[in-house]
Design an enzyme around this catalytic site. Structure first.
Site, PDB file in Angstrom:
ATOM      1  N   GLY A 192      -0.314 -14.095  11.643  1.00  0.00           N
ATOM      2  CA  GLY A 192       0.893 -13.480  12.182  1.00  0.00           C
ATOM      3  C   GLY A 192       1.945 -14.448  12.660  1.00  0.00           C
ATOM      4  O   GLY A 192       2.935 -14.039  13.275  1.00  0.00           O
TER       5      GLY A 192
ATOM      6  N   GLU B 111      -6.240 -17.426  10.968  1.00  0.00           N
ATOM      7  CA  GLU B 111      -6.188 -17.262   9.515  1.00  0.00           C
ATOM      8  C   GLU B 111      -4.753 -16.948   9.061  1.00  0.00           C
ATOM      9  O   GLU B 111      -4.491 -15.878   8.517  1.00  0.00           O
ATOM     10  CB  GLU B 111      -7.165 -16.173   9.061  1.00  0.00           C
ATOM     11  CG  GLU B 111      -7.097 -14.892   9.866  1.00  0.00           C
ATOM     12  CD  GLU B 111      -8.061 -13.828   9.385  1.00  0.00           C
ATOM     13  OE1 GLU B 111      -9.185 -14.159   8.982  1.00  0.00           O
ATOM     14  OE2 GLU B 111      -7.663 -12.645   9.412  1.00  0.00           O
TER      15      GLU B 111
ATOM     16  N   GLY C 256      -1.318 -17.136   6.746  1.00  0.00           N
ATOM     17  CA  GLY C 256      -0.990 -17.273   5.332  1.00  0.00           C
ATOM     18  C   GLY C 256       0.436 -17.739   5.171  1.00  0.00           C
ATOM     19  O   GLY C 256       0.703 -18.871   4.769  1.00  0.00           O
ATOM     20  N   ARG C 257       1.378 -16.852   5.534  1.00  0.00           N
ATOM     21  CA  ARG C 257       2.799 -17.130   5.362  1.00  0.00           C
ATOM     22  C   ARG C 257       3.203 -18.462   5.995  1.00  0.00           C
ATOM     23  O   ARG C 257       3.930 -19.249   5.391  1.00  0.00           O
ATOM     24  CB  ARG C 257       3.613 -15.990   5.985  1.00  0.00           C
ATOM     25  CG  ARG C 257       5.117 -16.110   5.820  1.00  0.00           C
ATOM     26  CD  ARG C 257       5.856 -15.148   6.740  1.00  0.00           C
ATOM     27  NE  ARG C 257       5.342 -13.807   6.646  1.00  0.00           N
ATOM     28  CZ  ARG C 257       5.811 -12.887   5.811  1.00  0.00           C
ATOM     29  NH1 ARG C 257       6.808 -13.171   5.008  1.00  0.00           N
ATOM     30  NH2 ARG C 257       5.278 -11.675   5.791  1.00  0.00           N
TER      31      ARG C 257
ATOM     32  N   CYS D 106      17.588  -3.280 -14.448  1.00  0.00           N
ATOM     33  CA  CYS D 106      18.477  -2.117 -14.513  1.00  0.00           C
ATOM     34  C   CYS D 106      18.265  -1.218 -13.297  1.00  0.00           C
ATOM     35  O   CYS D 106      17.883  -0.046 -13.414  1.00  0.00           O
ATOM     36  CB  CYS D 106      18.235  -1.330 -15.802  1.00  0.00           C
ATOM     37  SG  CYS D 106      18.564  -2.271 -17.296  1.00  0.00           S
TER      38      CYS D 106
ATOM     39  N   TYR E  49       4.357 -14.459  -0.290  1.00  0.00           N
ATOM     40  CA  TYR E  49       4.702 -13.058  -0.549  1.00  0.00           C
ATOM     41  C   TYR E  49       5.939 -12.932  -1.441  1.00  0.00           C
ATOM     42  O   TYR E  49       6.818 -12.110  -1.194  1.00  0.00           O
ATOM     43  CB  TYR E  49       4.906 -12.298   0.766  1.00  0.00           C
ATOM     44  CG  TYR E  49       3.681 -12.286   1.622  1.00  0.00           C
ATOM     45  CD1 TYR E  49       2.544 -11.579   1.231  1.00  0.00           C
ATOM     46  CD2 TYR E  49       3.624 -13.000   2.809  1.00  0.00           C
ATOM     47  CE1 TYR E  49       1.393 -11.580   2.013  1.00  0.00           C
ATOM     48  CE2 TYR E  49       2.476 -13.005   3.602  1.00  0.00           C
ATOM     49  CZ  TYR E  49       1.373 -12.294   3.189  1.00  0.00           C
ATOM     50  OH  TYR E  49       0.234 -12.300   3.952  1.00  0.00           O
TER      51      TYR E  49
END
Length: 403
Positions: A232, A269, A271-272, A347, A376
């Site tokens: 987070g 843990e 990620g980002r 489109c 992401y």
């Protein structure tokens, strides 16, 4: 923008083939995580949540520096195991199927994050049939309004993630049952929010976790070997600063929070926050047009490659790499000192990467580089919509060896 990335694009731009690629700075990524680890306390462990970016080269780069990986599917587990058969793996996710639990046991995960009583019953049944030992962390959804609020909150409210804290006693009773000799309780897992920018908020959240765990240890008379505090940690896509990891680590020490763990290992843990700043999405401008007093720059690419801006509803930060070549006999379209929306080749009007960006100069043939595209971005995108060609992937490594 990283000057090495700009130079690389200038050197690899190919005429008559509009440039479209992801570029990952693996050297920068490795150094970033090594710097994080310099500040990390004893008995604190860093895992990479590969949902942020499961690219094999990124997993390989992080393998020597992180303590392990967090996965949320068997597909992700297989990606990690294809790189290493031994590295510790945490297996989470709210919808684990029976075949996934079986595969997780076969592939030797370190811990399974149990998210419901039914999942725990399934796991006990499967482990008994396989005659296999497994360690579990109970993922808890705290019933409290004391958690900080971010754009994505995953606890403190009705949620499909984890089990309510009122169910801890029942879960422990299942584990202690005489019928269970294979599933072993090791601690608790929390993941309450996403993309938090404030170190002090995170400290208060960790303090709450520890307070809760201290109470559960006494109430249920259980040792707690692991407290997994999730991830987070936030990355800013505007002018605001990213989460301050050094400040967070400093506060952990100063506030005496770590002393209260009493031998319990603390897991993170993210990620980002590990990978976001070390990926770039570069797409060449293939047309510029004016419609009802608004300018649009159409790039060779879009949200089918990089869905994050559309998913989060933000204007993604970008830089421009100027390309001087123009071989056509007609005038080169350009915008100077004005506003332009960066849009893709799909489109649909939702294919936007940045709306009304203020630019000094942008021409057809220049390359727009979306920064902070390491997390992401590609993996969450709808790649097959309209069947446009996929981007190339390039990796910047030590001594500028590109592949």
């Amino acid at each position: 923008m990283n000057q090495d990335v700009q130079q690389w694009i200038e050197n690899h731009h190919v005429k008559h083939q509009p440039f479209c690629a992801y570029i990952y700075d693996l050297t920068g990524l490795s150094r970033h995580v090594e710097t994080m680890l310099e500040a990390i306390p004893q008995d604190t462990h860093l895992f990479y949540a590969i949902k942020a970016n499961p690219d094999r080269k990124i997993i390989e780069t992080l393998l020597p520096v992180v303590d392990g990986f967090e996965v949320a599917s068997i597909g992700e587990l297989e990606k990690v195991r294809s790189v290493s058969e031994e590295v510790p793996v945490l297996f989470g996710g709210p919808g684990k199927k029976e075949y996934e639990l079986e595969a997780a046991l076969q592939k030797g995960v370190a811990y399974i994050h149990v998210e419901s009583l039914l999942e725990l019953q399934r796991l006990i049944h499967i482990a008994r049939n396989m005659d296999t030992q497994v360690s579990v962390l109970l993922r808890i959804n705290l019933q409290t309004n004391a958690l900080p609020t971010t754009p994505i909150s995953m606890a403190g409210q009705p949620s499909p993630f984890g089990m309510d804290e009122q169910l801890i006693g029942e879960a422990l009773s299942l584990i202690r049952s005489h019928e269970n000799k294979h599933v072993h309780f090791r601690g608790f897992h929390f993941h309450s929010l996403s993309n938090n920018m404030h170190a002090d908020w995170h400290i208060e959240m960790i303090r709450l976790y520890i307070q809760k765990v201290e109470g559960w240890k006494k109430k249920f008379n259980v040792p707690v070997h692991v407290l997994n505090a999730g991830g987070g940690f936030g990355v800013s896509y505007d002018e605001n600063p990213d989460f301050d990891w050094k400040q967070f680590m400093s506060l952990l020490h100063k506030e005496g929070i770590l002393d209260r763990l009493e031998g319990t290992k603390l897991f993170f843990e993210p990620g980002r926050w590990l990978v976001a700043n070390y990926g770039y999405y570069a797409a060449e401008v293939i047309d510029i047009k004016k419609s009802m007093e608004q300018h649009f720059a159409i790039v060779r690419g879009g949200t089918h490659h990089h869905r994050l801006p559309a998913s989060w509803g933000h204007d993604h930060p970008f830089s421009i790499v100027s390309v001087e070549e123009w071989e056509y006999p007609f005038e080169r379209p350009e915008i100077t000192s004005g506003e332009v929306s960066i849009v893709g080749e799909l489109c649909t009007p939702k294919d936007r990467l940045h709306t009304n960006a203020i630019i000094q100069k942008l021409r057809v043939g220049d390359v727009v580089v979306l920064e902070k595209s390491g997390a992401y971005s590609w993996s969450i995108s709808h790649h097959d919509f309209l069947d446009h060609r996929r981007p190339d992937f390039y990796y910047m490594e030590e001594e500028m060896n590109y592949g």
